[in-house]
Write a protein that holds these residues in place. Sequence first.
Motif, PDB file in Angstrom:
ATOM      1  N   ASN A 123      48.677  52.375  57.907  1.00 63.75           N
ATOM      2  CA  ASN A 123      47.950  53.643  57.934  1.00 63.75           C
ATOM      3  C   ASN A 123      48.932  54.799  57.812  1.00 63.75           C
ATOM      4  O   ASN A 123      49.422  55.312  58.821  1.00 63.75           O
ATOM      5  CB  ASN A 123      47.135  53.764  59.230  1.00 63.75           C
ATOM      6  CG  ASN A 123      46.268  54.995  59.251  1.00 63.75           C
ATOM      7  OD1 ASN A 123      46.215  55.757  58.290  1.00 63.75           O
ATOM      8  ND2 ASN A 123      45.587  55.204  60.357  1.00 63.75           N
ATOM      9  N   PRO A 124      49.232  55.231  56.583  1.00 63.03           N
ATOM     10  CA  PRO A 124      50.200  56.320  56.408  1.00 63.03           C
ATOM     11  C   PRO A 124      49.736  57.650  56.993  1.00 63.03           C
ATOM     12  O   PRO A 124      50.533  58.558  57.168  1.00 63.03           O
ATOM     13  CB  PRO A 124      50.370  56.428  54.899  1.00 63.03           C
ATOM     14  CG  PRO A 124      49.421  55.484  54.285  1.00 63.03           C
ATOM     15  CD  PRO A 124      48.740  54.704  55.339  1.00 63.03           C
ATOM     16  N   TYR A 125      48.449  57.759  57.306  1.00 57.74           N
ATOM     17  CA  TYR A 125      47.917  59.007  57.852  1.00 57.74           C
ATOM     18  C   TYR A 125      47.659  58.922  59.354  1.00 57.74           C
ATOM     19  O   TYR A 125      46.922  59.733  59.903  1.00 57.74           O
ATOM     20  CB  TYR A 125      46.636  59.389  57.108  1.00 57.74           C
ATOM     21  CG  TYR A 125      46.863  59.497  55.634  1.00 57.74           C
ATOM     22  CD1 TYR A 125      47.599  60.545  55.099  1.00 57.74           C
ATOM     23  CD2 TYR A 125      46.389  58.520  54.769  1.00 57.74           C
ATOM     24  CE1 TYR A 125      47.852  60.639  53.738  1.00 57.74           C
ATOM     25  CE2 TYR A 125      46.629  58.602  53.404  1.00 57.74           C
ATOM     26  CZ  TYR A 125      47.350  59.664  52.899  1.00 57.74           C
ATOM     27  OH  TYR A 125      47.597  59.741  51.556  1.00 57.74           O
ATOM     28  N   ALA A 126      48.276  57.956  60.015  1.00 61.92           N
ATOM     29  CA  ALA A 126      48.140  57.818  61.464  1.00 61.92           C
ATOM     30  C   ALA A 126      48.718  59.067  62.139  1.00 61.92           C
ATOM     31  O   ALA A 126      49.636  59.705  61.614  1.00 61.92           O
ATOM     32  CB  ALA A 126      48.883  56.571  61.948  1.00 61.92           C
ATOM     33  N   PRO A 127      48.199  59.427  63.300  1.00 69.02           N
ATOM     34  CA  PRO A 127      48.665  60.647  63.976  1.00 69.02           C
ATOM     35  C   PRO A 127      50.165  60.666  64.282  1.00 69.02           C
ATOM     36  O   PRO A 127      50.788  61.720  64.265  1.00 69.02           O
ATOM     37  CB  PRO A 127      47.846  60.677  65.270  1.00 69.02           C
ATOM     38  CG  PRO A 127      46.663  59.830  65.002  1.00 69.02           C
ATOM     39  CD  PRO A 127      47.081  58.801  63.996  1.00 69.02           C
ATOM     40  N   LEU A 128      50.755  59.498  64.541  1.00 65.54           N
ATOM     41  CA  LEU A 128      52.187  59.446  64.853  1.00 65.54           C
ATOM     42  C   LEU A 128      53.072  59.336  63.617  1.00 65.54           C
ATOM     43  O   LEU A 128      54.286  59.482  63.718  1.00 65.54           O
ATOM     44  CB  LEU A 128      52.482  58.270  65.785  1.00 65.54           C
ATOM     45  CG  LEU A 128      52.016  58.400  67.223  1.00 65.54           C
ATOM     46  CD1 LEU A 128      52.339  57.140  68.004  1.00 65.54           C
ATOM     47  CD2 LEU A 128      52.635  59.603  67.888  1.00 65.54           C
ATOM     48  N   ALA A 129      52.492  59.061  62.457  1.00 69.87           N
ATOM     49  CA  ALA A 129      53.284  58.845  61.245  1.00 69.87           C
ATOM     50  C   ALA A 129      54.173  60.033  60.890  1.00 69.87           C
ATOM     51  O   ALA A 129      55.362  59.837  60.590  1.00 69.87           O
ATOM     52  CB  ALA A 129      52.383  58.453  60.079  1.00 69.87           C
ATOM     53  N   PRO A 130      53.681  61.273  60.901  1.00 74.81           N
ATOM     54  CA  PRO A 130      54.571  62.397  60.566  1.00 74.81           C
ATOM     55  C   PRO A 130      55.723  62.560  61.559  1.00 74.81           C
ATOM     56  O   PRO A 130      56.835  62.917  61.178  1.00 74.81           O
ATOM     57  CB  PRO A 130      53.643  63.624  60.608  1.00 74.81           C
ATOM     58  CG  PRO A 130      52.269  63.089  60.486  1.00 74.81           C
ATOM     59  CD  PRO A 130      52.296  61.711  61.068  1.00 74.81           C
ATOM     60  N   PHE A 131      55.454  62.279  62.825  1.00 72.93           N
ATOM     61  CA  PHE A 131      56.501  62.361  63.848  1.00 72.93           C
ATOM     62  C   PHE A 131      57.606  61.345  63.577  1.00 72.93           C
ATOM     63  O   PHE A 131      58.791  61.677  63.577  1.00 72.93           O
ATOM     64  CB  PHE A 131      55.878  62.145  65.230  1.00 72.93           C
ATOM     65  CG  PHE A 131      56.864  61.981  66.343  1.00 72.93           C
ATOM     66  CD1 PHE A 131      57.676  63.035  66.727  1.00 72.93           C
ATOM     67  CD2 PHE A 131      56.978  60.777  67.018  1.00 72.93           C
ATOM     68  CE1 PHE A 131      58.583  62.891  67.758  1.00 72.93           C
ATOM     69  CE2 PHE A 131      57.874  60.620  68.044  1.00 72.93           C
ATOM     70  CZ  PHE A 131      58.679  61.680  68.423  1.00 72.93           C
ATOM     71  N   VAL A 132      57.224  60.104  63.323  1.00 75.86           N
ATOM     72  CA  VAL A 132      58.207  59.048  63.053  1.00 75.86           C
ATOM     73  C   VAL A 132      58.949  59.344  61.758  1.00 75.86           C
ATOM     74  O   VAL A 132      60.168  59.152  61.667  1.00 75.86           O
ATOM     75  CB  VAL A 132      57.528  57.659  63.022  1.00 75.86           C
ATOM     76  CG1 VAL A 132      58.503  56.582  62.616  1.00 75.86           C
ATOM     77  CG2 VAL A 132      56.907  57.345  64.369  1.00 75.86           C
ATOM     78  N   ARG A 133      58.226  59.840  60.759  1.00 73.23           N
ATOM     79  CA  ARG A 133      58.851  60.199  59.486  1.00 73.23           C
ATOM     80  C   ARG A 133      59.914  61.287  59.693  1.00 73.23           C
ATOM     81  O   ARG A 133      61.000  61.225  59.123  1.00 73.23           O
ATOM     82  CB  ARG A 133      57.784  60.669  58.498  1.00 73.23           C
ATOM     83  CG  ARG A 133      58.139  60.468  57.059  1.00 73.23           C
ATOM     84  CD  ARG A 133      56.969  60.744  56.111  1.00 73.23           C
ATOM     85  NE  ARG A 133      55.836  59.841  56.367  1.00 73.23           N
ATOM     86  CZ  ARG A 133      54.610  60.245  56.715  1.00 73.23           C
ATOM     87  NH1 ARG A 133      54.313  61.515  56.814  1.00 73.23           N
ATOM     88  NH2 ARG A 133      53.660  59.363  56.934  1.00 73.23           N
ATOM     89  N   ALA A 134      59.606  62.264  60.532  1.00 70.43           N
ATOM     90  CA  ALA A 134      60.557  63.344  60.811  1.00 70.43           C
ATOM     91  C   ALA A 134      61.792  62.822  61.551  1.00 70.43           C
ATOM     92  O   ALA A 134      62.906  63.311  61.324  1.00 70.43           O
ATOM     93  CB  ALA A 134      59.877  64.441  61.617  1.00 70.43           C
TER      94      ALA A 134
END
Length: 179
Positions: A123-134
């Motif tokens: 799920n690339p749009y999971a709520p934590l995905a942008p945080f982990v990506r950063a």
Amino acid sequence: MLHSIFMLIVDAVASILAGVMLLRFWMQVVRVRPPQSVGQFVYQLSDWLVKPLRRVMPGGAYDWASLLGAFLIVLLSIIAAVGVESGFDFKTILLLSLVRFFQWIFYGFMATLIIEAIFSWVNPYAPLAPFVRALNEPLLRPLRKIIPLVGGVDLSPLAALILLQIAVRVVTTLLLSVA
């Protein structure tokens, strides 16, 4: 047998606490604000040690108290591990603590890379995905400049994992050769 059970518990607690402190330090380094649930977990689990350490080591551009707290937890876990055994001097304990500290740093980076890969598949749009990506961006940005996409697939996380495994071995060998 009781000693091995005790060490299992000590290692589990120490790795969670030190990992949270290392995450707290890294979040400030990359200047990423965690989602509220992650932030509450990290700060509530680490404030007990970080706040007193800030009196000794005030913060600046980086949260050095979090990094020192992580190292102190590693040091205490090593003392617990070898405390019952004789023949270890403080230099050896300090060296083993440094080795474990750097291993945990590298393993933490590996874990965030694996979590990002799982998010990208599931799920690339999971709520934590942008945080982990950063969190991973400073590691992956230089590699993405060198490694092109292959069939639309980003291989930079794989390269980063390999480089981190090499770094673990090199740092461990270098530190243990000092002894």
